[in-house]
Design an enzyme around this catalytic site. Structure first.
Site, mmCIF file in Angstrom:
data_model
loop_
_atom_site.group_PDB
_atom_site.id
_atom_site.type_symbol
_atom_site.label_atom_id
_atom_site.label_comp_id
_atom_site.label_asym_id
_atom_site.label_seq_id
_atom_site.Cartn_x
_atom_site.Cartn_y
_atom_site.Cartn_z
ATOM 1 N N GLU A 105 1.006 -1.174 -0.132
ATOM 2 C CA GLU A 105 -0.067 0.100 -0.101
ATOM 3 C C GLU A 105 0.828 1.261 -0.196
ATOM 4 O OE1 GLU A 105 -2.556 -1.382 3.572
ATOM 5 O OE2 GLU A 105 -4.083 -0.774 2.149
ATOM 6 N N GLU A 125 -3.652 -9.582 3.826
ATOM 7 C CA GLU A 125 -4.439 -9.366 5.090
ATOM 8 C C GLU A 125 -5.406 -10.432 5.234
ATOM 9 O OE1 GLU A 125 -3.171 -7.177 2.922
ATOM 10 O OE2 GLU A 125 -2.768 -5.085 3.775
HETATM 11 N N1 T1G Z 1 4.266 -7.486 11.972
HETATM 12 C C1 T1G Z 1 4.921 -7.724 13.138
HETATM 13 N N2 T1G Z 1 5.799 -8.810 13.052
HETATM 14 C C2 T1G Z 1 6.201 -9.565 12.054
HETATM 15 C C3 T1G Z 1 5.242 -9.163 10.919
HETATM 16 C C4 T1G Z 1 4.499 -8.213 10.821
HETATM 17 N N3 T1G Z 1 3.556 -7.733 9.925
HETATM 18 N N4 T1G Z 1 5.806 -10.091 9.852
HETATM 19 C C5 T1G Z 1 6.571 -10.774 10.477
HETATM 20 N N5 T1G Z 1 6.808 -10.645 11.625
HETATM 21 C C6 T1G Z 1 7.789 -11.123 12.519
HETATM 22 C C7 T1G Z 1 7.349 -12.716 12.928
HETATM 23 O O1 T1G Z 1 6.293 -12.772 13.988
HETATM 24 C C8 T1G Z 1 8.873 -13.266 13.110
HETATM 25 O O2 T1G Z 1 8.981 -12.794 14.505
HETATM 26 C C9 T1G Z 1 9.886 -12.337 12.603
HETATM 27 O O3 T1G Z 1 9.218 -11.314 12.006
HETATM 28 C C10 T1G Z 1 10.186 -13.203 11.151
HETATM 29 O O4 T1G Z 1 8.874 -13.654 10.469
HETATM 30 C C11 T1G Z 1 -2.334 -1.666 6.898
HETATM 31 C C12 T1G Z 1 -3.520 -3.778 8.222
HETATM 32 C C13 T1G Z 1 7.162 -11.286 5.880
HETATM 33 C C14 T1G Z 1 6.982 -13.279 4.406
HETATM 34 O O5 T1G Z 1 0.573 -10.398 6.838
HETATM 35 O O6 T1G Z 1 3.966 -13.228 5.814
HETATM 36 O O7 T1G Z 1 -0.454 -4.546 6.690
HETATM 37 O O8 T1G Z 1 9.191 -15.215 15.678
HETATM 38 O O9 T1G Z 1 9.413 -15.937 10.810
HETATM 39 O O10 T1G Z 1 9.372 -17.029 7.218
HETATM 40 O O11 T1G Z 1 -3.400 -2.817 5.255
HETATM 41 O O12 T1G Z 1 6.652 -13.084 8.303
HETATM 42 O O13 T1G Z 1 11.026 -13.972 15.012
HETATM 43 O O14 T1G Z 1 9.950 -12.855 16.859
HETATM 44 O O15 T1G Z 1 7.437 -15.199 9.128
HETATM 45 O O16 T1G Z 1 10.953 -15.151 6.354
HETATM 46 C C15 T1G Z 1 0.163 -7.731 6.371
HETATM 47 C C16 T1G Z 1 3.176 -11.189 7.500
HETATM 48 C C17 T1G Z 1 0.097 -7.205 7.889
HETATM 49 C C18 T1G Z 1 2.808 -10.388 6.254
HETATM 50 C C19 T1G Z 1 8.514 -13.360 6.157
HETATM 51 N N6 T1G Z 1 1.423 -8.328 6.344
HETATM 52 N N7 T1G Z 1 4.529 -11.568 7.579
HETATM 53 O O17 T1G Z 1 8.469 -14.651 6.462
HETATM 54 O O18 T1G Z 1 9.725 -14.958 8.584
HETATM 55 S S1 T1G Z 1 -1.684 -6.329 8.107
HETATM 56 C C20 T1G Z 1 1.475 -9.843 6.541
HETATM 57 C C21 T1G Z 1 4.720 -12.585 6.627
HETATM 58 C C22 T1G Z 1 -1.603 -5.004 7.145
HETATM 59 C C23 T1G Z 1 -2.393 -2.854 6.035
HETATM 60 C C24 T1G Z 1 -2.769 -4.272 6.913
HETATM 61 C C25 T1G Z 1 6.140 -13.414 7.060
HETATM 62 C C26 T1G Z 1 7.198 -12.730 5.969
HETATM 63 P P1 T1G Z 1 9.855 -13.788 15.535
HETATM 64 P P2 T1G Z 1 8.755 -15.011 10.018
HETATM 65 P P3 T1G Z 1 9.910 -15.473 7.072
#
Ligand code: T1G
Length: 696
Positions: A105, A125
């Protein structure tokens, strides 16, 4: 400017760099930093263009999910993105890694997007029970059209830059030096008079009836799940009202999603699936053994599936079976599956050939001498497994990990067939092994920390979710499944039709009903396990229907008849009146009174049976956390993610309510199956939850 977000000049182009490990999530500090840098760049006449870039392994991966449920902190992402959207000078997003959610976004509020060829771009999301809440539902369809945008947002799958280029989602793609390429791209746009602003565009024409057809297309896979429908409503607004009105509609529907129990459940699973890697007595720094040479013993359905899963992960696999025909059948199974993946465009023919070139068929145990990990997948009979492990003990090198794919048998007894029980572990795959994400990692009494840590990392190598479980009968998933299946069996005898039970539970959210699952897995499989067991309840009703069908050779899909009928090779279950009559007669013989049974009772008896067994497993120490149990059921048994897993669901319903219902079942059906666990009673009494228990 903060440490997390910095502004640096490269000639006339300034670069905003975000550095918020591990995934550059849009935390409050990041949002504030971007806003401050935009203001600074806007006021500096020496800056003619702007690049937004991220340090570390990825572009912004989204809003900071950890901030959900906490008081909002200004500036909100929407405020910062409005500032970016109105920026007067050319802006370019330089994307590497994964630009996801709020990250994409943010990029959509730039005039241009330049991506590394290895990047991924997505709005996932929906996987958190949300919808893109910072303009994604309004900008994406304006850029790539309603259908592609809906597919991306309701499916949650990211796209690669080649697809993104074809759809107009990115303007340039580069194999190297992303930042340099983006700066040069920005430089060229300094004189551009008509900067492309997505918010000023219209969505390309949408045919009449498009949205009705789209809703029909996704109905089955999204039944009971709120976010997808709300995403469709947002895109309808993008097509029919102004950008500002569409943003208001998006905000309204985003808040409904954000505050819903479905989103809370899916955010719970997101973190729970990462928490499973934390094992209290296996610290992060535990040494892990290199695993590259795999041997799979047994070329049947599971063995071939496990071998394929390892081949997909780029590993070398030696597959062993006692006879040549069995080996050829196993290879044919793998080839068929790979050919199907090529047919669906999931992999290329070259990738298929590369996988097959790493598969070695062997029929001599001596060839296992240099394997790093051996996974046994032979018949579920202890005598055979003991024989195999005793042979492995003789031929495998020191340090090799010896794993059994057993789904129920005692890992300690298998380990006792070797002189190295510390190297023995359970790796319980779920069928189809190359598709299902769950891997139950079963620790034996003497399994070493190193072997556990190596197995947890091996799960990640296979892109699976490895959950460490204890060595009780059925481990965690199947042990709970017995109670769930038992109630289904009793409900059949009590007069509920199999198709009604399945309908009620699939409407509730289960991927498949228990009767359809039984026919899919094969009723002979469960029958054989029950024949081996010596601890079955002394109850003639116990799995009586399943046993009767198996004894008649009605195994399910594999024989064209199980509890349902299957027209020549079709997988579509058809109710069989003969089975209904057979059950009625058996109920009469057993003295089971038949009656009308409502959907609520079916759900409570089947789902609370899961909760009760899960509480006992926790109490006995065979699972580390309640959330681990949720991860097992969401990834291995088709439990609806938007309900968070059996234990999260119990918290949602209220543990006391669940406990009272279980006590009611104990009174009605007897304590044999419904005696509440001490832990459940304590939580109910103290008003506790499984989530709080996990934090203790
Ligand atoms: N927020 C906070 N922490 C996050 C995070 C996030 N969005 N994504 C990952 N982490 C942390 C995760 O908990 C872990 O922490 C570490 O990063 C490594 O992640 C406004 C409302 C990016 C593909 O849904 O899909 O944006 O366990 O083990 O396998 O409209 O993380 O090490 O303490 O998964 O290499 C939308 C979610 C949010 C993406 C990487 N975004 N993340 O995968 O590592 S809502 C998502 C992932 C939003 C807007 C809306 C994956 C990754 P720890 P990991 P990975």
């Amino acid at each position: 400017m903060s440490e997390t977000v910095t502004l640096a000049r490269h000639g006339q182009v300034a670069v905003i760099t975000i550095d918020n490990p591990p995934v550059n999530a849009l935390s409050h500090a990041v949002r504030k930093g971007i806003g401050d840098c935009l203001a600074e760049a806007d006021g500096d006449d020496a800056i003619e263009a702007l690049v937004i870039y991220c340090a570390g392994r990825t572009f912004i991966a989204g809003a900071d999910i950890r901030e959900f449920g906490k008081p909002p902190q200004s500036p909100s992402l929407r405020e910062v993105l409005a500032q970016l959207d109105e920026f007067r000078k050319p802006t370019v997003a330089a994307i590497h890694g994964t630009a996801l959610g709020g990250g994409l976004e943010t990029a959509l509020c730039c005039h241009y997007r330049v991506a590394a060829s290895s990047a991924k771009l997505g709005l996932p999301e929906v996987r958190l029970g949300l919808l893109p809440g910072s303009g994604g539902t309004q900008r994406l369809p304006r850029l790539i059209g309603a259908e592609h945008a809906l597919d991306m947002m309701t499916g949650g799958k990211p796209v690669d830059p080649a697809t993104a280029m074809a759809w107009g989602l990115v303007d340039a793609c580069t194999d190297d030096e992303l930042l340099k390429t983006a700066i040069e791209f920005a430089d060229l746009k300094i004189t551009e008079k008509n900067l492309p602003r997505i918010s000023e565009r219209k969505v390309a024409n949408v045919e009449a009836g498009f949205f009705a057809a789209y809703r029909k297309k996704i109905a089955r896979r999204t039944r009971g799940f709120e976010a997808p429908e709300r995403i469709v409503q947002c895109v309808e607004a993008a097509v029919s009202v102004s950008f500002a009105d569409g943003m208001r509609k998006e905000r309204e529907l985003f808040r409904l999603c954000r505050d819903s129990s479905q989103s809370a459940a899916m955010r719970h699973l997101f973190f729970a699936e990462r928490q499973v890697a934390r094992v209290p007595d296996v610290p992060k720094e535990t040494e892990v053994r290199e695993i590259s040479k795999i041997a799979v013993i047994g070329a049947g359905t599971m063995g071939a599936g496990i071998a394929l899963s390892c081949l997909d992960a780029g590993l070398d696999v030696a597959m062993l079976d006692k006879d040549r025909q069995g080996l050829e059948r196993g290879r044919a199974t793998i080839e068929k599956s790979l050919a199907a993946a090529v047919g669906k465009g999931r992999i290329s023919d070259t990738q298929m050939q590369a996988r097959l070139s790493r598969l070695d068929l062997i029929d001599d145990f001596a060839a296992l001498a240099d394997a790093d990990l051996v996974i046994e997948a032979v018949f579920e009979t202890m005598a055979i497994k003991e024989e195999v492990f005793s042979a492995l003990d003789r031929v495998c090198r020191d340090g090799a990990i010896l794993a059994s794919n057993t789904s129920t048998l005692d890992i300690d007894r298998i380990a006792s067939a070797t002189s190295r029980p510390e190297d023995v572990i359970g790796l319980h795959f779920f069928s189809p092994a190359n598709i299902m994400k769950l891997l139950e990692i079963v620790r034996g009494a003497r399994t070493s920390a190193e072997v556990i840590a190596s197995s947890m990392r091996f799960a990640k190598q296979l892109s699976k979710i490895g959950v460490l479980v204890g060595n009780c009968f059925g481990f965690v998933g199947n042990r709970m499944l017995y109670g769930y299946g038992r109630e289904n069996q009793f409900l059949l005898l009590e007069g509920a039709a199999p198709e009604y039970i399945d309908q009620v539970l699939t409407d509730w959210g289960m991927a498949m009903g228990p009767n359809a699952v039984g026919d899919l897995a094969g009723l002979d499989v469960g029958y054989k396990v029950r024949q081996e067991r010596t601890d079955l309840p002394d109850d003639p009703r116990y799995y009586r229907v399943a046993d009767m069908l198996a004894e008649q050779g009605r195994y399910g899909q594999k024989t064209g008849r199980g509890i349902y009928l299957y027209d020549n090779g079709s997988r579509k279950p058809i109710a069989d009146p003969e089975v209904g009559e057979m059950i009625r007669r058996e109920a009469e013989r057993l003295g089971v009174e038949q009656r009308e049974i409502g959907g609520a009772e079916i759900i409570e008896r089947c789902i609370y049976a899961l909760v009760l067994e899960g509480a006992k497993i926790l109490e006995e120490g065979f699972a580390l956390r309640a959330s681990d149990i949720d991860v097992v059921w969401a990834n291995g048994y088709g439990f609806p993610r938007y309900r968070g897993g059996p234990m999260f669901y119990a918290d949602t319903m209220g543990v006391e309510k669940v406990y009272d219902a279980i006590c009611g079942f104990a009174e009605r059906f007897g304590p044999q199956y419904w005696s509440p666990s001490e832990l459940l009673a304590r939580l109910a009494r103290d008003g506790g939850t499984f989530a709080e228990l996990d934090k203790e």
